[in-house]
Write a protein that holds these residues in place. Sequence first.
Motif, PDB file in Angstrom:
ATOM      1  N   SER B  21       0.805  -1.213   0.000  1.00 36.51           N
ATOM      2  CA  SER B  21       0.000   0.000   0.000  1.00 36.51           C
ATOM      3  C   SER B  21       0.846   1.275   0.000  1.00 36.51           C
ATOM      4  CB  SER B  21      -0.900   0.013   1.236  1.00 36.51           C
ATOM      5  OG  SER B  21      -0.088  -0.044   2.395  1.00 36.51           O
ATOM      6  N   LEU B  23       4.661   2.702  -1.381  1.00 37.09           N
ATOM      7  CA  LEU B  23       6.014   2.671  -1.919  1.00 37.09           C
ATOM      8  C   LEU B  23       6.588   4.052  -1.675  1.00 37.09           C
ATOM      9  CD1 LEU B  23       8.322   1.507  -3.651  1.00 37.09           C
ATOM     10  CD2 LEU B  23       7.002   2.068  -5.662  1.00 37.09           C
ATOM     11  N   PRO B  25       8.213   7.435  -1.722  1.00 36.24           N
ATOM     12  CA  PRO B  25       8.837   8.207  -2.793  1.00 36.24           C
ATOM     13  C   PRO B  25      10.261   8.650  -2.443  1.00 36.24           C
ATOM     14  CG  PRO B  25       7.104   9.484  -1.729  1.00 36.24           C
ATOM     15  CD  PRO B  25       7.013   8.089  -1.196  1.00 36.24           C
ATOM     16  N   TYR B  26      10.490   8.948  -1.163  1.00 36.75           N
ATOM     17  CA  TYR B  26      11.830   9.383  -0.764  1.00 36.75           C
ATOM     18  C   TYR B  26      12.823   8.233  -0.884  1.00 36.75           C
ATOM     19  CZ  TYR B  26       9.106  13.245   0.978  1.00 36.75           C
ATOM     20  OH  TYR B  26       8.240  14.295   1.063  1.00 36.75           O
ATOM     21  N   LEU B  28      12.606   5.849  -3.135  1.00 38.35           N
ATOM     22  CA  LEU B  28      12.883   5.756  -4.569  1.00 38.35           C
ATOM     23  C   LEU B  28      13.901   6.807  -5.000  1.00 38.35           C
ATOM     24  CD1 LEU B  28       9.322   5.245  -6.100  1.00 38.35           C
ATOM     25  CD2 LEU B  28      11.260   3.725  -6.437  1.00 38.35           C
ATOM     26  N   LYS B  29      13.699   8.031  -4.466  1.00 38.72           N
ATOM     27  CA  LYS B  29      14.614   9.112  -4.821  1.00 38.72           C
ATOM     28  C   LYS B  29      16.017   8.842  -4.303  1.00 38.72           C
ATOM     29  CE  LYS B  29      11.983  13.225  -5.730  1.00 38.72           C
ATOM     30  NZ  LYS B  29      11.782  14.642  -5.381  1.00 38.72           N
TER      31      LYS B  29
END
Lengths: 157, 67
Positions: B21, B23, B25-26, B28-29
């Motif tokens: 539910s 993922l 974003p930080y 990923l960055k």
Amino acid sequence: MITIFAVAFLMALGLSWYSFETIFTLRGLEWFISISMCFLAVQKLQDVESFSTMFLNYDLLARRWVQYGKIYPFGEAFAGILMVAGALTWLSAPVALFIGTVGAVSVFKAVYIDKRELKCACVGGDSNVPLGFVSLTENLMMMVMGIWMPIRMYLIG
Amino acid sequence: MKHQSSTQAQSATLYRMVMPSHLCPYGLKSKDLLERQGYEVEDHHLTTCEETDAFMEEHGVETTPQT
């Protein structure tokens, strides 16, 4: 958000009046969408970093390729400006169609398939607009323009 | 937690939330930035809230991702 579309619409009518001395024209409709794209791009460009973070919450391409979130606002502005001018359609149409399609698929998946409740990044990173129908509309409008502009320019003439 | 290996390719260990539910974003960055800076990323996924809490507790940090 409503303000953006309303002002864009009225500007399109104004341009239509100035150019053709009538308010409602097909070109006016194209201006409405392309001006909206520019306005929405400006919102995102005010804080690209924060937009790209929010964008990662749902955009399928950005999740695989993070830099896409930083390119997107520029692509939207670029395509919007060219479409206002009706110039370089061979370039602006594919860009609009591409970002519109990726966006529409992403929003559709997030909202209607995964049923997630997200904030839309469409007016920039600090927005409170829920991701939903309006977000989908933004992307669908870009898709329509990406398909319509080359048809009008190259087939209808 | 910093892995600064003496070999040519620098490596980094990253802990980030990857849940059905959510993922992060930080996360990923962080991963993207490390990779673009030429790090070999040892990517650890925190897949549940419990796992994330346990990680933060263990390392005395307030937030994730951590590198």
